[in-house]
Scaffold this active site. Structure first.
Site, PDB file in Angstrom:
ATOM      1  N   ARG A  45       0.840  -1.203   0.000  1.00  0.00           N
ATOM      2  CA  ARG A  45       0.000   0.000   0.000  1.00  0.00           C
ATOM      3  C   ARG A  45       0.876   1.256   0.000  1.00  0.00           C
ATOM      4  NH1 ARG A  45      -1.804   1.765   4.637  1.00  0.00           N
ATOM      5  NH2 ARG A  45      -2.510  -0.240   5.386  1.00  0.00           N
ATOM      6  N   TYR A  97     -15.320  17.051 -15.476  1.00  0.00           N
ATOM      7  CA  TYR A  97     -15.742  15.659 -15.526  1.00  0.00           C
ATOM      8  C   TYR A  97     -16.878  15.446 -14.516  1.00  0.00           C
ATOM      9  CZ  TYR A  97     -15.627  10.658 -14.779  1.00  0.00           C
ATOM     10  OH  TYR A  97     -15.988   9.346 -14.641  1.00  0.00           O
ATOM     11  N   ASP A 169      -6.408  19.242 -13.911  1.00  0.00           N
ATOM     12  CA  ASP A 169      -6.692  17.902 -14.409  1.00  0.00           C
ATOM     13  C   ASP A 169      -6.229  17.873 -15.867  1.00  0.00           C
ATOM     14  OD1 ASP A 169      -7.850  15.635 -15.595  1.00  0.00           O
ATOM     15  OD2 ASP A 169      -9.617  15.686 -14.289  1.00  0.00           O
ATOM     16  N   LYS A 194      -7.515   6.867 -19.101  1.00  0.00           N
ATOM     17  CA  LYS A 194      -7.809   7.448 -20.413  1.00  0.00           C
ATOM     18  C   LYS A 194      -6.568   7.400 -21.315  1.00  0.00           C
ATOM     19  CE  LYS A 194     -11.701   8.161 -18.276  1.00  0.00           C
ATOM     20  NZ  LYS A 194     -12.079   9.439 -17.685  1.00  0.00           N
TER      21      LYS A 194
HETATM   22  C1  LIG Z   1     -12.510   9.908 -16.446  1.00  0.00           C
HETATM   23  C2  LIG Z   1     -12.071  11.188 -15.880  1.00  0.00           C
HETATM   24  C3  LIG Z   1     -11.826  11.327 -14.509  1.00  0.00           C
HETATM   25  C4  LIG Z   1     -12.088  10.185 -13.540  1.00  0.00           C
HETATM   26  O1  LIG Z   1     -11.196   9.137 -13.761  1.00  0.00           O
HETATM   27  P1  LIG Z   1     -11.574   7.574 -13.472  1.00  0.00           P
HETATM   28  O2  LIG Z   1     -10.302   6.880 -13.857  1.00  0.00           O
HETATM   29  O3  LIG Z   1     -12.731   7.225 -14.333  1.00  0.00           O
HETATM   30  O4  LIG Z   1     -11.885   7.478 -12.027  1.00  0.00           O
HETATM   31  C5  LIG Z   1     -11.361  12.533 -14.053  1.00  0.00           C
HETATM   32  N1  LIG Z   1     -11.151  13.581 -14.887  1.00  0.00           N
HETATM   33  C6  LIG Z   1     -11.380  13.481 -16.217  1.00  0.00           C
HETATM   34  C7  LIG Z   1     -11.135  14.665 -17.082  1.00  0.00           C
HETATM   35  C8  LIG Z   1     -11.846  12.293 -16.755  1.00  0.00           C
HETATM   36  O5  LIG Z   1     -12.099  12.213 -18.071  1.00  0.00           O
END
Ligand SMILES: *Cc1c(COP(=O)(O)O)cnc(C)c1O
Length: 377
Positions: A45, A97, A169, A194
């Site tokens: 962890r 998001y 982000d 992603k």
């Molecule tokens: C998908 C996404 C998230 C969340 O990520 P997960 O891996 O699905 O938890 C956060 N920010 C953006 C811009 C995203 O496209």
């Protein structure tokens, strides 16, 4: 080293057998040789060699001090915002998001955070929202799904002048196209699910920090919260990153063709794409990013076309998510943004005529042909 090479050869990691690829250290714990043994590894962890290898790679790509790999993007965001000490007022982009909106507008309130959601592309508005108890600014650029572009450097200057922690982000563009820490951000977060992972086969998240003080605080939160990435998924994401530059180049060129095709289509009312020269944020994009990415949203003229398109695409897959090698088409109102109140969605134009595309790496002629047959009226 340039980023294309870094994605493959960042490592100074030695393993016992000289494996070229990073081994999957599938262990929860580590045996100590003696009481004074202070090996970095004690329990997975806290740290695991496969994951640490990936974290050091991602830190280099974002030019950060360190990176932390989480079990999902939301795990990364939920943990990273704990760097902000409550009670706190936080200024955030109004187009985020859906999961981030859910976290910030419901759950985070009970931790003592108060969010103000605004159009962060408007710098005067950002400045005007700063209060005595404001402690952070949180943005996405380009934003999800409306592709609003915010000026990272200018917002970093505002954050610095007011002693605010600045989060970006960077999921949509990745460090291949945009490096927010170089532009003055303090913390970068990612859904590694992603474009970084890129193959629609593993969930992951990252938080990358710019200095040792933030590193120490986040390391404490990381081991306390425990939403760490597994060794196997760390391996998958690292393997995905090896082809990040190739994938992003292809996605970028494919998206340009798809966006222009959509714009010309008679059943399409409006196209949202950060690479249009006449789009609002274009000059800011040119300043801070070296590509426009693969995300496109569009509004149809009539809602009846939505089900027609979603049911007849064959190459594009009707699925939530983005950033993988396969092109996906999403209905934000019913999927990614389903938890955002309808009046807010409607006010933003995310209505029942609104679809979002994540362009993959297929041959672009096949993508256009697929859209052509699905958009036929
Ligand atoms: C998908 C996404 C998230 C969340 O990520 P997960 O891996 O699905 O938890 C956060 N920010 C953006 C811009 C995203 O496209």
């Amino acid at each position: 080293m340039k980023i294309e090479t870094l994605c493959l050869h960042s490592s100074d990691f030695k393993n016992e057998y000289g494996c070229l690829t990073t081994p999957i250290y599938q262990t929860s714990t580590f045996v100590h040789e003696g009481v004074e043994d202070t090996s970095k590894y004690s329990y997975s962890r806290l740290a695991n060699p496969t994951r640490c290898h990936l974290e050091s790679l991602v830190a280099k790509l974002e030019n950060g001090y360190s990176a932390f790999a989480f079990s999902s993007g939301m795990a990364a965001i939920t943990t990273a915002i704990k760097l902000i000490k409550p009670p706190a007022h936080i200024i955030a982009s109004d187009d985020l998001y859906g999961g981030s909106i859910r976290l910030f507008s419901n759950d985070a309130l009970s931790y003592g955070y108060e969010f103000d959601f605004i159009d962060t592309s408007n710098l005067e508005l950002v400045k005007s929202k700063i209060r005595k108890d404001t402690k952070a600014i949180y943005i996405e650029t380009p934003s999800n799904p409306l592709m609003h572009v915010s000026d990272i450097k200018e917002i970093a200057n505002i954050a610095k002048a007011n002693n605010l922690l600045f989060f970006v982000d960077n999921t949509f563009l990745t460090p291949y196209f945009q490096r927010p820490l170089d532009l003055g951000a303090d913390v970068v977060v990612h859904s590694g699910t992603k474009f970084l992972g890129g193959h629609n086969d593993a969930l992951a998240g990252f938080a990358i920090v710019k200095n040792s003080e933030l590193n120490d605080r986040l390391a404490y939160l990381y081991k306390t919260v425990g939403a760490c990435l597994s060794p196997f998924d760390s391996f998958l994401i690292e393997r995905g990153i090896k082809t990040l530059p190739l994938r992003m180049d292809r996605v970028n060129s494919n998206a340009k063709v798809v966006a222009n095709w959509l714009r010309e289509n008679p059943i399409v009312n409006k196209v949202y794409y950060a690479g249009f020269e006449d789009s609002l944020g274009y000059s800011t994009m040119l300043k801070q990013s070296s590509g426009f990415g693969g995300m496109i949203s569009f509004e149809l003229k009539e809602s009846r076309y939505v089900s027609q398109i979603l049911q007849s695409v064959k190459v594009f897959q009707y699925a939530e998510s983005l950033g993988g090698v396969e092109s996906l088409i999403t209905f934000p109102k019913k999927q990614t943004h389903a938890d955002v109140p309808e009046n807010i969605l409607n006010a933003k134009g995310i209505n029942d005529r609104f679809l979002r595309i994540s362009v993959g790496i297929e041959n672009v002629e096949d993508l256009i042909e697929d859209l052509r047959q699905a958009f036929k009226v």
